[in-house]
Motif scaffolding. Structure first.
Motif, mmCIF file in Angstrom:
data_model
loop_
_atom_site.group_PDB
_atom_site.id
_atom_site.type_symbol
_atom_site.label_atom_id
_atom_site.label_comp_id
_atom_site.label_asym_id
_atom_site.label_seq_id
_atom_site.Cartn_x
_atom_site.Cartn_y
_atom_site.Cartn_z
ATOM 1 N N PHE A 1 1.133 4.812 4.168
ATOM 2 C CA PHE A 1 2.133 3.796 3.846
ATOM 3 C C PHE A 1 2.100 3.373 2.373
ATOM 4 C CE2 PHE A 1 1.416 3.074 8.465
ATOM 5 C CZ PHE A 1 2.690 3.426 8.886
ATOM 6 N N LYS A 2 1.090 3.888 1.646
ATOM 7 C CA LYS A 2 0.964 3.627 0.200
ATOM 8 C C LYS A 2 1.009 2.118 -0.114
ATOM 9 C CE LYS A 2 2.979 8.101 -0.981
ATOM 10 N NZ LYS A 2 1.669 8.745 -1.065
ATOM 11 N N MET A 3 0.322 1.375 0.720
ATOM 12 C CA MET A 3 0.235 -0.069 0.526
ATOM 13 C C MET A 3 -0.656 -0.373 -0.672
ATOM 14 S SD MET A 3 -0.996 -2.880 3.388
ATOM 15 C CE MET A 3 0.202 -2.347 4.607
ATOM 16 N N LYS A 4 -0.353 -1.432 -1.396
ATOM 17 C CA LYS A 4 -1.207 -1.855 -2.502
ATOM 18 C C LYS A 4 -2.616 -2.141 -1.980
ATOM 19 C CE LYS A 4 2.080 -2.123 -5.709
ATOM 20 N NZ LYS A 4 2.101 -1.265 -6.902
ATOM 21 N N GLY A 5 -3.619 -1.831 -2.795
ATOM 22 C CA GLY A 5 -5.000 -1.957 -2.357
ATOM 23 C C GLY A 5 -5.366 -3.341 -1.873
ATOM 24 N N HIS A 6 -4.894 -4.375 -2.585
ATOM 25 C CA HIS A 6 -5.287 -5.729 -2.179
ATOM 26 C C HIS A 6 -4.633 -6.133 -0.856
ATOM 27 C CE1 HIS A 6 -1.667 -6.147 -4.659
ATOM 28 N NE2 HIS A 6 -1.427 -7.302 -4.066
ATOM 29 N N TRP A 7 -3.392 -5.683 -0.615
ATOM 30 C CA TRP A 7 -2.762 -5.993 0.664
ATOM 31 C C TRP A 7 -3.412 -5.217 1.801
ATOM 32 C CZ3 TRP A 7 -0.603 -10.290 1.147
ATOM 33 C CH2 TRP A 7 0.201 -10.846 0.152
ATOM 34 N N GLY B 1 -11.208 -8.628 -1.065
ATOM 35 C CA GLY B 1 -10.667 -8.328 0.262
ATOM 36 C C GLY B 1 -11.496 -7.302 1.000
ATOM 37 N N VAL B 2 -11.958 -6.293 0.271
ATOM 38 C CA VAL B 2 -12.785 -5.247 0.869
ATOM 39 C C VAL B 2 -14.104 -5.830 1.370
ATOM 40 C CG1 VAL B 2 -14.196 -3.236 0.281
ATOM 41 C CG2 VAL B 2 -11.782 -3.318 -0.383
ATOM 42 N N LEU B 3 -14.733 -6.670 0.549
ATOM 43 C CA LEU B 3 -16.015 -7.263 0.952
ATOM 44 C C LEU B 3 -15.834 -8.249 2.098
ATOM 45 C CD1 LEU B 3 -18.870 -6.730 -0.215
ATOM 46 C CD2 LEU B 3 -17.033 -5.865 -1.628
ATOM 47 N N ALA B 4 -14.687 -8.898 2.166
ATOM 48 C CA ALA B 4 -14.417 -9.804 3.295
ATOM 49 C C ALA B 4 -14.441 -9.025 4.605
ATOM 50 C CB ALA B 4 -13.061 -10.486 3.098
ATOM 51 N N TYR B 5 -13.785 -7.852 4.619
ATOM 52 C CA TYR B 5 -13.816 -7.014 5.828
ATOM 53 C C TYR B 5 -15.253 -6.591 6.152
ATOM 54 C CZ TYR B 5 -14.276 -2.692 8.354
ATOM 55 O OH TYR B 5 -14.738 -1.735 9.209
ATOM 56 N N ILE C 1 -6.680 -7.052 2.546
ATOM 57 C CA ILE C 1 -6.464 -8.353 3.201
ATOM 58 C C ILE C 1 -6.053 -8.166 4.653
ATOM 59 C CG2 ILE C 1 -4.965 -10.389 3.217
ATOM 60 C CD1 ILE C 1 -4.917 -10.157 0.111
ATOM 61 N N THR C 2 -5.104 -7.253 4.908
ATOM 62 C CA THR C 2 -4.644 -7.050 6.291
ATOM 63 C C THR C 2 -5.724 -6.398 7.148
ATOM 64 O OG1 THR C 2 -3.559 -4.984 5.546
ATOM 65 C CG2 THR C 2 -2.187 -6.967 5.712
ATOM 66 N N THR C 3 -6.575 -5.562 6.543
ATOM 67 C CA THR C 3 -7.703 -4.988 7.286
ATOM 68 C C THR C 3 -8.666 -6.081 7.722
ATOM 69 O OG1 THR C 3 -7.549 -2.877 6.100
ATOM 70 C CG2 THR C 3 -9.644 -3.371 7.172
ATOM 71 N N THR C 4 -8.897 -7.034 6.827
ATOM 72 C CA THR C 4 -9.772 -8.166 7.170
ATOM 73 C C THR C 4 -9.197 -8.977 8.321
ATOM 74 O OG1 THR C 4 -10.525 -8.312 4.865
ATOM 75 C CG2 THR C 4 -10.895 -10.235 6.258
#
Length: 579
Positions: free
Chosen positions: A33-39, A398-402, A42-45
């Protein structure tokens, strides 16, 4: 009180499938889906929090506070390292010194393959051994871009080059943590790694050039690659076996850099490799004085000096005296590990002075003194760096939050336990556990804290020397570093590719799996062949307590470093550079 349940569905395959769901979603969001990395992060978290509540029965407040803990860790110390690395690079560029650095490297070789070996592999290994935690990828990818590498190529190749030294990164921290959680001594583990890591260190330079330039390109420079591999792998093995886990990366990287530079004085490839549509290097011979070259390299020389200081026990003992420990509300000691029956601490350690990023930022400001950059201008460059990295820092957080939600809920352990169910074939698959651990946490250190005991227990259960479990975890984790969302976010942020993380993943995942397969075979066939020296334990634990005189010794070391900086300002060319 939340008691972790690693098999909430009473079906390990089903539980693991759900635990893997956020990771699969993250990849799909980025690549398809080529989503921006921060989104994507965040959505993975958010997805992980939902699964933690609905499947693992984890109270939402604990999931949310776990995510907040991860965000804090993403900003500091991880994001702080990226800020320091890019700030130092920006100083070098804005003062015009990086142009001189490029000319000094071209004077050694203008072949792109050999420049990659010098910067991404050897110098990157030194940075990994000294600081770790994203520093080598951030620094070397920025340097490669400055040399003329395209951003995506610089990011991808820097990630690949950083696989070889990870096990001994940060002055051996992954090994020392493994020692703490398993009871084996650090030196005992290092003896095992002396038989594993040099094999990886020998392979990676060849693989790196093969990926960059193809088989034909590798054949043209194989003598130089062989010199790099030999003078990296042998010193690493000897240092690891006879000295211990702290210095293998430092000794190996310096040996390979010196050996390659000396070799290139007597040998150069017949065909100089350049990128497509790249103009040939000017044949005009530019003479640079030694003082001019040293001044140009001074930001990175000061970086090495301060990283070395920050890696010394006496210095960290002094700097840690002002740490601020912040227990995370509602979360600290509110989770019990059902396997060990121990409470999980959740304390944010704001080690604002002893953090590696602080050493890098300080090195950058000290470089401004040598380069005669005004206070106002240096602060302006720092502010521009923060503005440049704001989205990258959001992605990293966001990555570390997940990762923290996955760890605290038990999802990460669920994934590891599934792999450990492979019985007598477990040694073949054991590196995958370390690979998964580093993928989720971004750190070989964290992966060892998470899975170290699981690995040794599993190896013992199938009748194999338990210490092999640590070797498998460390080696698998090393090649997992290049696909960790944290590493990808750092590489993207440093190279200006924030929002294009999926492109980096396409490259990294393929080569990480290939290297992982090699390591799985090495671990599987190594068992019982070279391990007779490891049959008896060399003691347990790894006492590393600092002496009472550590603080005074650390202060002296720091003072000497500052004196060196001010002497350099006086001795090096004093003409102001344009900033």
């Amino acid at each position: 009180m939340y008691i972790q349940n690693f098999d909430p569905l009473n079906n390990m395959v089903g539980s693991a499938a759900l635990a893997f769901l956020p990771i699969v979603y993250f990849f799909v969001a980025l690549i398809i889906f080529k989503m921006k990395g921060h989104w994507a992060a965040i959505t993975t978290t958010v997805l992980a929090i939902v699964l933690a509540a609905l499947v693992y029965d984890m109270p939402v407040i604990l999931s949310v506070m776990s995510a907040i803990h991860g965000i804090l860790y993403g900003i500091f110390p991880i994001g702080w390292i990226v800020i320091g690395a890019v700030f130092l690079y920006n100083i070098s560029v804005k003062t015009g010194q990086f142009e001189i650095i490029k000319k000094s490297i071209v004077s050694i070789t203008n072949d792109r393959r050999l420049q990659l070996l010098l910067i991404a592999f050897s110098f990157g290994a030194f940075l990994e051994g000294s600081a770790g935690f994203g520093t080598p990828v951030a620094i070397t990818s920025a340097m490669l871009i400055g040399m003329g590498f395209k951003a995506k190529k610089a990011a991808c190749l820097s990630l690949l080059a950083n696989t070889a030294p990870v096990a001994f990164g940060g002055l051996g921290i992954p090994v020392l943590v493994a020692a703490q959680v398993t009871g084996f001594s650090g030196d005992y583990i290092a003896k095992l790694l002396a038989m594993i890591c040099p094999i990886i260190g020998f392979i990676v330079p060849f693989y790196l050039i093969l990926v960059m330039a193809g088989l034909k390109g590798l054949k043209e420079v194989w003598p130089a690659v062989l010199v790099t591999s030999v003078f990296f792998s042998i010193p690493m093995g000897l240092t690891s076996y006879f000295v211990g886990p702290i210095l293998p990366d430092i000794i190996a990287s310096l040996a390979s850099m010196i050996a390659l530079v000396l070799f290139l004085k007597i040998w150069q490839p017949k065909h100089i490799y350049r990128f497509e549509n790249e103009a040939e290097a000017s044949s005009e011979h530019i003479v640079l004085s030694k003082k001019t070259i040293i001044k140009a390299w001074s930001p990175f020389i000061v970086l090495i000096l301060f990283i070395a200081d920050w890696g010394m026990k006496s210095v960290t003992s002094l700097l840690d005296s002002v740490n601020i420990l912040i227990p995370i509300p509602f979360l600290n000691n509110a989770i019990m590990n059902s396997t060990t029956n121990t409470l999980v601490e959740a304390v944010f350690n704001f080690n604002w002075l002893s953090a590696a990023g602080t050493g890098i930022v300080l090195a950058a400001f000290m470089s401004c003194i040598i380069l005669h950059v005004s206070v106002g201008k240096s602060i302006s460059i720092f502010a521009d760096t923060l503005n440049e990295l704001k989205i990258a820092l959001l992605t990293i957080s966001g990555v570390l939050a997940y990762a923290y939600v996955a760890n605290n809920s038990g999802m990460t352990t669920t994934m590891g336990l599934l792999v450990s169910k492979t019985g007598n074939m477990f040694p073949l698959f054991a590196p995958i556990v370390g690979w998964l651990g580093v993928f989720v946490t971004g750190s070989d250190t964290s992966a060892n804290a998470l899975f170290g005991k699981l690995q040794t227990t599993a190896f013992s259960a199938v009748g194999i020397l338990p210490i092999m479990g640590i070797g498998a975890n460390l080696a698998g984790g090393a090649v997992g570093k290049m696909i960790s969302p944290q590493s990808i976010a750092i590489a993207a942020g440093t190279t200006g590719l924030t929002g294009r993380e999926g492109e980096i993943y396409k490259f990294s995942m393929k080569h990480s799996i290939i290297l992982l397969a090699m390591i799985c075979c090495i671990i599987y066939f190594l068992d019982g062949i070279f391990l007779s020296v490891l049959v008896s334990e060399a003691g347990s634990g790894s006492a590393q307590a600092a002496s009472s005189t550590a603080s005074s010794g650390g202060l002296i070391i720091l003072l000497v470093s500052f004196v060196i900086v001010f002497l350099a300002r006086k001795l090096l060319p004093s003409s102001k550079t344009t900033a």
